[in-house]
Design a protein around this motif. Structure first.
Motif, PDB file in Angstrom:
ATOM      1  N   LYS A 177       0.880  -1.310  -0.171  1.00  0.00           N
ATOM      2  CA  LYS A 177      -0.226   0.066   0.155  1.00  0.00           C
ATOM      3  C   LYS A 177       1.137   1.241   0.098  1.00  0.00           C
ATOM      4  O   LYS A 177       1.818   1.191   0.588  1.00  0.00           O
ATOM      5  CB  LYS A 177      -0.872   0.101   1.165  1.00  0.00           C
ATOM      6  CG  LYS A 177      -1.939  -1.216   0.942  1.00  0.00           C
ATOM      7  CD  LYS A 177      -3.309  -0.831   2.204  1.00  0.00           C
ATOM      8  CE  LYS A 177      -4.081  -2.034   1.941  1.00  0.00           C
ATOM      9  NZ  LYS A 177      -5.010  -1.963   2.993  1.00  0.00           N
ATOM     10  N   GLY A 178       0.458   2.385  -0.793  1.00  0.00           N
ATOM     11  CA  GLY A 178       1.135   3.453  -1.073  1.00  0.00           C
ATOM     12  C   GLY A 178       2.346   3.418  -1.953  1.00  0.00           C
ATOM     13  O   GLY A 178       3.188   4.129  -2.099  1.00  0.00           O
ATOM     14  N   ASN A 179       2.087   2.294  -2.925  1.00  0.00           N
ATOM     15  CA  ASN A 179       2.992   2.213  -3.767  1.00  0.00           C
ATOM     16  C   ASN A 179       4.521   1.885  -3.371  1.00  0.00           C
ATOM     17  O   ASN A 179       5.239   2.578  -4.095  1.00  0.00           O
ATOM     18  CB  ASN A 179       3.047   3.382  -4.799  1.00  0.00           C
ATOM     19  CG  ASN A 179       1.560   3.479  -5.604  1.00  0.00           C
ATOM     20  OD1 ASN A 179       0.954   2.435  -5.700  1.00  0.00           O
ATOM     21  ND2 ASN A 179       1.337   4.406  -5.916  1.00  0.00           N
ATOM     22  N   VAL A 180       4.570   1.298  -2.447  1.00  0.00           N
ATOM     23  CA  VAL A 180       5.949   1.046  -1.947  1.00  0.00           C
ATOM     24  C   VAL A 180       6.524  -0.414  -2.432  1.00  0.00           C
ATOM     25  O   VAL A 180       5.768  -1.338  -2.323  1.00  0.00           O
ATOM     26  CB  VAL A 180       5.875   1.110  -0.258  1.00  0.00           C
ATOM     27  CG1 VAL A 180       7.197   0.417   0.223  1.00  0.00           C
ATOM     28  CG2 VAL A 180       5.530   2.425   0.001  1.00  0.00           C
ATOM     29  N   LEU A 181       7.551  -0.656  -2.807  1.00  0.00           N
ATOM     30  CA  LEU A 181       8.130  -1.760  -3.040  1.00  0.00           C
ATOM     31  C   LEU A 181       8.602  -2.635  -2.017  1.00  0.00           C
ATOM     32  O   LEU A 181       9.333  -2.257  -1.345  1.00  0.00           O
ATOM     33  CB  LEU A 181       9.542  -1.561  -4.171  1.00  0.00           C
ATOM     34  CG  LEU A 181       9.284  -1.060  -5.863  1.00  0.00           C
ATOM     35  CD1 LEU A 181      10.706  -0.813  -6.112  1.00  0.00           C
ATOM     36  CD2 LEU A 181       8.805  -2.037  -6.494  1.00  0.00           C
ATOM     37  N   ASP A 220       0.012   4.974 -11.586  1.00  0.00           N
ATOM     38  CA  ASP A 220       0.731   5.139 -10.478  1.00  0.00           C
ATOM     39  C   ASP A 220       1.703   3.982 -10.007  1.00  0.00           C
ATOM     40  O   ASP A 220       3.105   4.435  -9.529  1.00  0.00           O
ATOM     41  CB  ASP A 220      -0.053   5.589  -9.199  1.00  0.00           C
ATOM     42  CG  ASP A 220      -1.179   4.560  -8.940  1.00  0.00           C
ATOM     43  OD1 ASP A 220      -1.375   3.719  -9.593  1.00  0.00           O
ATOM     44  OD2 ASP A 220      -1.848   4.674  -7.790  1.00  0.00           O
ATOM     45  N   GLN A 221       1.451   2.968 -10.076  1.00  0.00           N
ATOM     46  CA  GLN A 221       2.340   1.751  -9.559  1.00  0.00           C
ATOM     47  C   GLN A 221       3.579   1.567 -10.562  1.00  0.00           C
ATOM     48  O   GLN A 221       4.691   1.472 -10.224  1.00  0.00           O
ATOM     49  CB  GLN A 221       1.622   0.496  -9.452  1.00  0.00           C
ATOM     50  CG  GLN A 221       0.755   0.155  -8.355  1.00  0.00           C
ATOM     51  CD  GLN A 221      -0.628   0.564  -8.505  1.00  0.00           C
ATOM     52  OE1 GLN A 221      -1.070   0.997  -9.591  1.00  0.00           O
ATOM     53  NE2 GLN A 221      -1.357   0.758  -7.152  1.00  0.00           N
ATOM     54  N   ALA A 222       3.286   1.565 -11.893  1.00  0.00           N
ATOM     55  CA  ALA A 222       4.401   1.518 -12.925  1.00  0.00           C
ATOM     56  C   ALA A 222       5.126   2.515 -12.745  1.00  0.00           C
ATOM     57  O   ALA A 222       6.348   2.291 -12.798  1.00  0.00           O
ATOM     58  CB  ALA A 222       3.698   1.411 -14.259  1.00  0.00           C
ATOM     59  N   GLU A 223       5.058   4.106 -12.647  1.00  0.00           N
ATOM     60  CA  GLU A 223       5.669   5.455 -12.448  1.00  0.00           C
ATOM     61  C   GLU A 223       6.470   4.912 -11.162  1.00  0.00           C
ATOM     62  O   GLU A 223       7.679   5.292 -10.963  1.00  0.00           O
ATOM     63  CB  GLU A 223       4.969   6.385 -12.591  1.00  0.00           C
ATOM     64  CG  GLU A 223       4.385   6.777 -13.649  1.00  0.00           C
ATOM     65  CD  GLU A 223       5.555   7.033 -14.751  1.00  0.00           C
ATOM     66  OE1 GLU A 223       6.563   7.474 -14.359  1.00  0.00           O
ATOM     67  OE2 GLU A 223       5.116   6.798 -16.104  1.00  0.00           O
ATOM     68  N   LYS A 262       9.412   2.545 -11.945  1.00  0.00           N
ATOM     69  CA  LYS A 262      10.283   3.338 -12.725  1.00  0.00           C
ATOM     70  C   LYS A 262      11.201   4.270 -11.988  1.00  0.00           C
ATOM     71  O   LYS A 262      12.331   4.085 -12.360  1.00  0.00           O
ATOM     72  CB  LYS A 262       9.436   3.949 -13.858  1.00  0.00           C
ATOM     73  CG  LYS A 262      10.229   4.940 -14.854  1.00  0.00           C
ATOM     74  CD  LYS A 262       9.792   5.853 -15.819  1.00  0.00           C
ATOM     75  CE  LYS A 262      10.712   6.272 -16.876  1.00  0.00           C
ATOM     76  NZ  LYS A 262       9.810   6.877 -18.015  1.00  0.00           N
ATOM     77  N   GLN A 263      10.502   5.069 -11.102  1.00  0.00           N
ATOM     78  CA  GLN A 263      11.549   6.053 -10.477  1.00  0.00           C
ATOM     79  C   GLN A 263      12.390   5.348  -9.226  1.00  0.00           C
ATOM     80  O   GLN A 263      13.365   5.763  -9.455  1.00  0.00           O
ATOM     81  CB  GLN A 263      10.361   7.102  -9.692  1.00  0.00           C
ATOM     82  CG  GLN A 263       9.523   8.147 -10.487  1.00  0.00           C
ATOM     83  CD  GLN A 263      10.353   8.799 -11.330  1.00  0.00           C
ATOM     84  OE1 GLN A 263      11.356   9.220 -11.350  1.00  0.00           O
ATOM     85  NE2 GLN A 263       9.965   8.708 -12.776  1.00  0.00           N
ATOM     86  N   GLU A 264      11.893   4.083  -8.935  1.00  0.00           N
ATOM     87  CA  GLU A 264      13.026   3.351  -8.138  1.00  0.00           C
ATOM     88  C   GLU A 264      14.026   2.862  -8.865  1.00  0.00           C
ATOM     89  O   GLU A 264      14.953   3.043  -8.540  1.00  0.00           O
ATOM     90  CB  GLU A 264      12.215   2.337  -7.389  1.00  0.00           C
ATOM     91  CG  GLU A 264      12.851   1.420  -6.658  1.00  0.00           C
ATOM     92  CD  GLU A 264      13.147   2.406  -5.289  1.00  0.00           C
ATOM     93  OE1 GLU A 264      14.244   1.899  -4.444  1.00  0.00           O
ATOM     94  OE2 GLU A 264      12.437   2.946  -4.811  1.00  0.00           O
ATOM     95  N   MET A 265      13.788   2.257 -10.117  1.00  0.00           N
ATOM     96  CA  MET A 265      14.744   1.962 -10.982  1.00  0.00           C
ATOM     97  C   MET A 265      15.785   3.174 -11.210  1.00  0.00           C
ATOM     98  O   MET A 265      16.896   2.546 -11.389  1.00  0.00           O
ATOM     99  CB  MET A 265      14.300   1.442 -12.284  1.00  0.00           C
ATOM    100  CG  MET A 265      13.563  -0.140 -11.903  1.00  0.00           C
ATOM    101  SD  MET A 265      12.763  -0.856 -13.312  1.00  0.00           S
ATOM    102  CE  MET A 265      14.093  -1.084 -14.384  1.00  0.00           C
ATOM    103  N   ILE A 266      15.179   4.142 -11.633  1.00  0.00           N
ATOM    104  CA  ILE A 266      15.997   5.284 -12.074  1.00  0.00           C
ATOM    105  C   ILE A 266      16.997   5.694 -10.910  1.00  0.00           C
ATOM    106  O   ILE A 266      18.119   6.048 -10.990  1.00  0.00           O
ATOM    107  CB  ILE A 266      15.219   6.492 -12.522  1.00  0.00           C
ATOM    108  CG1 ILE A 266      14.628   6.127 -13.873  1.00  0.00           C
ATOM    109  CG2 ILE A 266      16.064   7.866 -12.756  1.00  0.00           C
ATOM    110  CD1 ILE A 266      13.648   7.143 -14.458  1.00  0.00           C
ATOM    111  N   ALA A 293      -4.200  -7.413  -5.916  1.00  0.00           N
ATOM    112  CA  ALA A 293      -4.132  -7.724  -7.461  1.00  0.00           C
ATOM    113  C   ALA A 293      -4.208  -6.376  -8.060  1.00  0.00           C
ATOM    114  O   ALA A 293      -3.575  -6.370  -9.125  1.00  0.00           O
ATOM    115  CB  ALA A 293      -5.245  -8.675  -7.865  1.00  0.00           C
ATOM    116  N   SER A 294      -4.568  -5.246  -7.542  1.00  0.00           N
ATOM    117  CA  SER A 294      -4.708  -3.893  -8.325  1.00  0.00           C
ATOM    118  C   SER A 294      -3.417  -3.244  -8.226  1.00  0.00           C
ATOM    119  O   SER A 294      -2.947  -2.288  -8.812  1.00  0.00           O
ATOM    120  CB  SER A 294      -5.931  -3.155  -7.671  1.00  0.00           C
ATOM    121  OG  SER A 294      -5.459  -2.897  -6.508  1.00  0.00           O
TER     122      SER A 294
END
Length: 123
Positions: free
Chosen positions: A44-48, A76-79, A82-86, A115-116
């Motif tokens: 939750k919160g788009n945290v890896l 929001d998740q894909a971005e 991406k930001q983590e990878m960058i 799942a979302s």
């Protein structure tokens, strides 16, 4: 005699066609199609989560090696991935984000919530 020449040409063409056909299968691998696909579930919160670190690290290594990394998921998740990878050193131009529309899933013990929050990583 003419019949034998025609038969020889036809048979010769059949024998030569099989190596040519075998070479055409190699073309399918030269197109740059992704060979690796991983799906990660963000918290939750788009945290890896820590469990996703090795998979993201492999994608970063692939991006540094010149491969294109495709991220597919909600915007929001894909971005976030991406930001983590960058941040971890992947070149931004090696990452392509394909946004998926949000699909409503039936709520069953918070399964739909997890799942979302999936992101597919392909390279």
């Amino acid at each position: 005699m003419q019949k034998y020449r025609i038969a020889a040409v036809i048979l010769g063409g059949l024998f030569l066609a099989s190596p040519a056909m075998a070479q055409s299968t190699n073309l399918a691998y030269a197109t740059g199609e992704p060979r690796s696909e991983t799906i990660i579930f963000l918290q939750k919160g788009n945290v890896l989560p820590p469990s996703a670190a090795p998979m993201v690290s492999n994608a970063i290594t692939a991006a540094r090696a010149g491969k294109t990394v495709h991220l597919q998921g909600r915007t929001d998740q894909a971005e976030a991935v991406k930001q983590e990878m960058i941040r971890d050193g992947a070149p931004a131009n090696a990452i392509v984000v394909a946004h998926e529309p949000v699909k409503a899933l039936p709520k069953v013990d918070s399964v739909s919530d997890a799942a979302s929050r999936t992101v597919a990583i392909k390279y």
